[in-house]
Write a protein that holds these residues in place. Structure first.
Motif, PDB file in Angstrom:
ATOM      1  N   LEU A 182       0.856  -1.188   0.000  1.00 12.85           N
ATOM      2  CA  LEU A 182       0.000   0.000   0.000  1.00 12.85           C
ATOM      3  C   LEU A 182       0.892   1.239   0.000  1.00 12.85           C
ATOM      4  CD1 LEU A 182      -3.086   0.340   0.112  1.00 12.85           C
ATOM      5  CD2 LEU A 182      -2.881   0.686   2.571  1.00 12.85           C
ATOM      6  N   VAL A 183       0.647   2.163  -0.927  1.00 13.28           N
ATOM      7  CA  VAL A 183       1.417   3.402  -1.005  1.00 13.28           C
ATOM      8  C   VAL A 183       0.438   4.566  -0.889  1.00 13.28           C
ATOM      9  CG1 VAL A 183       3.105   4.740  -2.295  1.00 13.28           C
ATOM     10  CG2 VAL A 183       3.075   2.250  -2.508  1.00 13.28           C
ATOM     11  N   ILE A 184       0.634   5.391   0.133  1.00  9.62           N
ATOM     12  CA  ILE A 184      -0.314   6.451   0.483  1.00  9.62           C
ATOM     13  C   ILE A 184       0.361   7.806   0.321  1.00  9.62           C
ATOM     14  CG2 ILE A 184      -1.756   7.393   2.337  1.00  9.62           C
ATOM     15  CD1 ILE A 184      -1.728   4.543   3.574  1.00  9.62           C
ATOM     16  N   GLY A 185      -0.304   8.721  -0.382  1.00  6.80           N
ATOM     17  CA  GLY A 185       0.267  10.059  -0.502  1.00  6.80           C
ATOM     18  C   GLY A 185      -0.137  10.764  -1.777  1.00  6.80           C
ATOM     19  N   CYS A 186       0.839  11.368  -2.424  1.00  9.86           N
ATOM     20  CA  CYS A 186       0.576  12.300  -3.520  1.00  9.86           C
ATOM     21  C   CYS A 186       0.633  11.644  -4.894  1.00  9.86           C
ATOM     22  CB  CYS A 186       1.600  13.434  -3.466  1.00  9.86           C
ATOM     23  SG  CYS A 186       1.511  14.575  -4.864  1.00  9.86           S
ATOM     24  N   ALA A 187      -0.402  11.900  -5.687  1.00  6.88           N
ATOM     25  CA  ALA A 187      -0.376  11.637  -7.123  1.00  6.88           C
ATOM     26  C   ALA A 187      -0.546  12.988  -7.812  1.00  6.88           C
ATOM     27  CB  ALA A 187      -1.490  10.678  -7.526  1.00  6.88           C
TER      28      ALA A 187
ATOM     29  N   ALA B 120      -4.626   7.878  -2.941  1.00  8.12           N
ATOM     30  CA  ALA B 120      -4.311   9.283  -3.178  1.00  8.12           C
ATOM     31  C   ALA B 120      -5.582  10.045  -3.531  1.00  8.12           C
ATOM     32  CB  ALA B 120      -3.288   9.422  -4.299  1.00  8.12           C
ATOM     33  N   SER B 121      -5.503  11.376  -3.457  1.00  6.53           N
ATOM     34  CA  SER B 121      -6.621  12.253  -3.817  1.00  6.53           C
ATOM     35  C   SER B 121      -6.377  12.880  -5.187  1.00  6.53           C
ATOM     36  CB  SER B 121      -6.792  13.375  -2.785  1.00  6.53           C
ATOM     37  OG  SER B 121      -7.321  12.873  -1.585  1.00  6.53           O
TER      38      SER B 121
ATOM     39  N   ASN C  61      -3.632  17.092  -1.434  1.00  6.03           N
ATOM     40  CA  ASN C  61      -3.104  15.949  -0.680  1.00  6.03           C
ATOM     41  C   ASN C  61      -3.554  15.957   0.775  1.00  6.03           C
ATOM     42  OD1 ASN C  61      -1.565  14.899  -2.890  1.00  6.03           O
ATOM     43  ND2 ASN C  61      -0.105  16.547  -2.566  1.00  6.03           N
ATOM     44  N   GLY C  62      -3.752  17.146   1.310  1.00  8.88           N
ATOM     45  CA  GLY C  62      -4.225  17.251   2.689  1.00  8.88           C
ATOM     46  C   GLY C  62      -5.675  16.843   2.862  1.00  8.88           C
ATOM     47  N   LEU C  63      -6.373  16.639   1.741  1.00  9.16           N
ATOM     48  CA  LEU C  63      -7.793  16.267   1.795  1.00  9.16           C
ATOM     49  C   LEU C  63      -8.004  14.755   1.796  1.00  9.16           C
ATOM     50  CD1 LEU C  63      -9.240  18.894  -0.730  1.00  9.16           C
ATOM     51  CD2 LEU C  63      -8.946  19.105   1.751  1.00  9.16           C
ATOM     52  N   LEU C  64      -6.929  13.995   1.680  1.00  8.88           N
ATOM     53  CA  LEU C  64      -7.070  12.537   1.730  1.00  8.88           C
ATOM     54  C   LEU C  64      -7.588  12.136   3.105  1.00  8.88           C
ATOM     55  CD1 LEU C  64      -6.622   9.815   0.289  1.00  8.88           C
ATOM     56  CD2 LEU C  64      -4.331   9.777   1.285  1.00  8.88           C
ATOM     57  N   SER C  65      -8.729  11.474   3.146  1.00  7.02           N
ATOM     58  CA  SER C  65      -9.399  11.216   4.420  1.00  7.02           C
ATOM     59  C   SER C  65      -8.862   9.980   5.122  1.00  7.02           C
ATOM     60  CB  SER C  65     -10.902  11.054   4.195  1.00  7.02           C
ATOM     61  OG  SER C  65     -11.166   9.841   3.511  1.00  7.02           O
ATOM     62  N   PRO C  66      -8.797  10.000   6.454  1.00  9.01           N
ATOM     63  CA  PRO C  66      -8.432   8.801   7.212  1.00  9.01           C
ATOM     64  C   PRO C  66      -9.360   7.623   6.899  1.00  9.01           C
ATOM     65  CG  PRO C  66      -8.310  10.734   8.631  1.00  9.01           C
ATOM     66  CD  PRO C  66      -8.938  11.185   7.337  1.00  9.01           C
ATOM     67  N   GLN C  67     -10.631   7.923   6.599  1.00  3.83           N
ATOM     68  CA  GLN C  67     -11.587   6.845   6.288  1.00  3.83           C
ATOM     69  C   GLN C  67     -11.169   6.077   5.028  1.00  3.83           C
ATOM     70  OE1 GLN C  67     -12.457  10.021   6.944  1.00  3.83           O
ATOM     71  NE2 GLN C  67     -13.354   9.739   8.990  1.00  3.83           N
ATOM     72  N   GLN C  68     -10.639   6.798   4.032  1.00  2.00           N
ATOM     73  CA  GLN C  68     -10.177   6.152   2.809  1.00  2.00           C
ATOM     74  C   GLN C  68      -9.024   5.192   3.119  1.00  2.00           C
ATOM     75  OE1 GLN C  68     -11.733   6.472   0.064  1.00  2.00           O
ATOM     76  NE2 GLN C  68     -10.403   6.130  -1.699  1.00  2.00           N
ATOM     77  N   ILE C  69      -8.149   5.613   4.009  1.00  2.00           N
ATOM     78  CA  ILE C  69      -7.010   4.775   4.403  1.00  2.00           C
ATOM     79  C   ILE C  69      -7.493   3.552   5.167  1.00  2.00           C
ATOM     80  CG2 ILE C  69      -4.901   4.716   5.803  1.00  2.00           C
ATOM     81  CD1 ILE C  69      -4.618   7.743   5.147  1.00  2.00           C
ATOM     82  N   GLU C  70      -8.451   3.749   6.073  1.00  2.00           N
ATOM     83  CA  GLU C  70      -9.001   2.618   6.832  1.00  2.00           C
ATOM     84  C   GLU C  70      -9.652   1.597   5.899  1.00  2.00           C
ATOM     85  OE1 GLU C  70     -11.679   4.418   9.564  1.00  2.00           O
ATOM     86  OE2 GLU C  70     -10.111   5.064  10.964  1.00  2.00           O
ATOM     87  N   GLU C  71     -10.370   2.081   4.893  1.00  2.00           N
ATOM     88  CA  GLU C  71     -11.012   1.172   3.942  1.00  2.00           C
ATOM     89  C   GLU C  71      -9.974   0.370   3.164  1.00  2.00           C
ATOM     90  OE1 GLU C  71     -13.665   3.286   1.390  1.00  2.00           O
ATOM     91  OE2 GLU C  71     -14.830   4.142   3.058  1.00  2.00           O
TER      92      GLU C  71
END
Length: 583
Positions: A213-218, A282-283, A339-349
């Motif tokens: 899993l890679v989380i962050g900026c696109a 990513a957002s 990028n700051g709008l990426l929600s914790p809920q998206q990560i949890e899912e």
């Protein structure tokens, strides 16, 4: 983009006659060299230079397969060209196996499957060839060239043959489609219907069930480079660019290259191409740039289920970089608000659905998003790698650790992040901030730093000091030192509380095209190796790596970084799993 593995057509384009003067080469041939799709065709039309066409395909690394009983390369309307194809296969199953193997090897080229026109329609080939030769002479006499040549020639051939060439054309297209469908069905039965049309990273031998899993900026990267051939008087002096008003306030000749980028996207892309099952979180904005990013990831065969679209006018991130004549970064503007709008809920899912074995998070996302990532990874036993991204953002992970510590969710936050990958400036800032926040207790003594420096004279003492300062919090650190290689700290196999520092010697690129993606490519390569070798990650997510093993991983990752430097792409499009296997 559509994930098509097998494509049927009449004939491919090729090298045009007289190309030694006109340089007229169909774009088909270049695209086949970089797109993993099988093109089933009747060869190339004899209005082209067939020997040069086959030579060009060989140069592009495109296998040419004669399908059927003959190894002769067909000439569209004719079964005969007098040229031998490098390969001959007689059954659709054999071609499908070739395509599957191509994918498993990580090759990014296409394959030409040349099917001769059916015998009953080849009888008119002599008349058609005579019409073609007459049309060629006529086009030369009338001066028809360039993009007008092919339509003119085909029209005149149809007229001269009384429509016989058109009927033959229709027949061979139908035959090609029939053979293509057989190949596609065979490929699907082997479980490889997507493998060839995306990338070799779908190879079952290199993928694992649990993804990375890679989380962050696109983002969209706009890379500008000043022409290195302009005169010395007009060249940009990198160091003083922003201080020299006259130079900064004018335009300079050069090249501008647009590509899909962003730290997390670059890392995920590199890992994916190297054989890891990388999934990006990513957002993206609901705009043309966001559509382009998603389409490109789909084209590669990457999982895009966890891309988030915040809406409310949020723009897809853009990184606009200016490079000097030597390829080094001069300055950049980063529009990264989304990028700051990426929600914790998206990560949890993503964690809930995928149960990843390893996760990388970059510092572009918000502190709550990093907190969620660390807690989810702890619960699932995933290895965590943090990419600091920039000096202003690199301390975001420290703020997240402080929140977790004060919330008493975890008694000891040391080891929640298993590896960090800063450059020397980010390392310095993280060391200072960790001391300021009370996350580490003190700095090593000057005597300790001096003693270690005796064995690593090429490492700056400040790098050694900062590595030792952060070691209690981050057990493994890989510092990107650019032209000086990399510095690494990790626990001793005999005593986990005792750090061992090493200096990984640098590799030199043969040329410098673009330095922007080198660090991201290196991190992606490290992650790909951790992901594809399950024994390197313990059930609790911690790393089970001997120092020599980690050094080998970083050294191999440096090769991937060099490939990025030598490419205009932020991540080299030449990557495949074999890039990690060559010592």
């Amino acid at each position: 983009m559509a994930g098509i593995s097998v494509f049927a057509t009449g004939g491919i384009g090729g090298v045009h006659r007289g190309a030694e003067d006109t340089m007229d080469v169909s774009a088909d041939l270049t695209e086949l060299g970089r797109t993993p799709v099988a093109v089933v065709c009747a060869g190339a039309k004899s209005i082209l230079d067939l020997p040069k066409t086959l030579e060009y395909l060989e140069t592009q690394g495109v296998p040419v397969v004669a399908f059927g009983d003959s190894s002769e390369f067909p000439a569209f309307f004719s079964q005969h060209s007098g040229l031998q194809a490098p390969w001959k296969l007689q059954r659709a199953e054999q071609v499908a196996q070739l395509l599957k193997t191509n994918a498993e090897l990580g090759l990014q080229n296409g394959v030409v499957v040349a099917v001769p026109i059916p015998e009953e329609h080849a009888k008119a080939s002599v008349d058609i060839e005579q019409a073609i030769e007459a049309a060629l002479r006529e086009s030369e006499r009338l001066g028809v060239k360039g993009k007008e040549a092919t339509p003119f020639l085909l029209k005149r051939v149809v007229e001269r043959t009384g429509g016989a060439s058109l009927l033959a054309n229709i027949a061979l297209v139908k035959n090609n489609a029939r053979i293509a469908s057989q190949i596609a069905a065979s490929l699907a039965s082997m479980g490889g219907s997507q493998g060839f049309s995306t990338t070799a990273s779908y190879s079952p031998e290199t993928r694992t069930d649990q993804p990375l899993l890679v989380i962050g900026c696109a983002a969209i990267d706009i890379t500008s480079r000043v022409d290195p051939n302009q005169s010395a008087e007009s060249a940009i002096p990198e160091v003083d660019l922003l201080r020299q008003t006259k130079l900064a306030a004018t335009s300079h000749p050069g090249t501008v290259f647009t590509s899909v980028g962003g730290v997390a996207q670059n890392i995920a892309r590199a890992a994916h191409l190297l054989g890891a099952n990388a999934v990006l979180v990513a957002s993206l904005g609901q705009d043309a740039h966001g559509t382009a990013v998603a389409a490109d990831l789909n084209r590669m065969g990457m999982d895009t289920r966890f891309l988030q679209y915040p809406g409310s006018g949020a723009r897809t991130a853009i990184y606009n970089a200016l490079h000097g004549p030597n390829g080094d970064l001069v300055a950049a503007v980063a529009d990264m608000h989304i990028n700051g709008l990426l929600s914790p809920q998206q990560i949890e899912e993503a964690f809930s659905s995928l149960r990843p074995r390893a996760v990388c998070v970059d510092a572009n996302v918000s502190m709550p998003a990093i907190v969620t990532t660390l807690m989810q990874a702890r619960e699932s036993g995933a290895c965590v790698v943090f990419e600091p991204t920039s000096v202003p953002k690199c301390t975001n992970v420290l703020s997240a650790l402080l929140v977790i510590k004060h919330s008493h969710a975890v008694a000891d936050v040391s080891g929640l992040v298993h590896m960090i990958t800063p450059n020397s400036l980010e390392l310095q800032r993280m060391s200072e901030a960790a001391l300021e926040l009370g996350l580490v207790e003190g700095v090593p003594t000057a005597a300790t730093v001096s003693e270690i420096a005796k064995f690593h004279y090429s490492l700056d003492a400040s790098v050694i000091r900062n590595l030792l300062t952060l070691f209690p919090l981050f057990p493994t650190v890989v510092v990107k030192l650019g032209e000086q290689g990399a510095a690494v700290i990790s626990p001793s196999p005999r005593n986990a509380t005792r750090p061992i520092i090493r200096h990984i010697q640098p590799l030199k690129p043969s040329l410098v095209e673009n330095s922007s993606g080198a660090g991201d490519s290196l991190v992606g390569a490290i992650l790909a190796q951790l992901h594809t070798r399950s024994e390197l990650v313990s059930p609790d997510g911690s790393l089970s790596l001997a120092p020599q093993e980690l050094d080998t991983i970083v050294s191999r990752a440096q090769r991937v970084a060099i490939m990025a430097i030598e490419s205009m792409h932020t991540v080299s499009d030449r990557l495949n799993p074999d890039a990690l296997n060559k010592d």
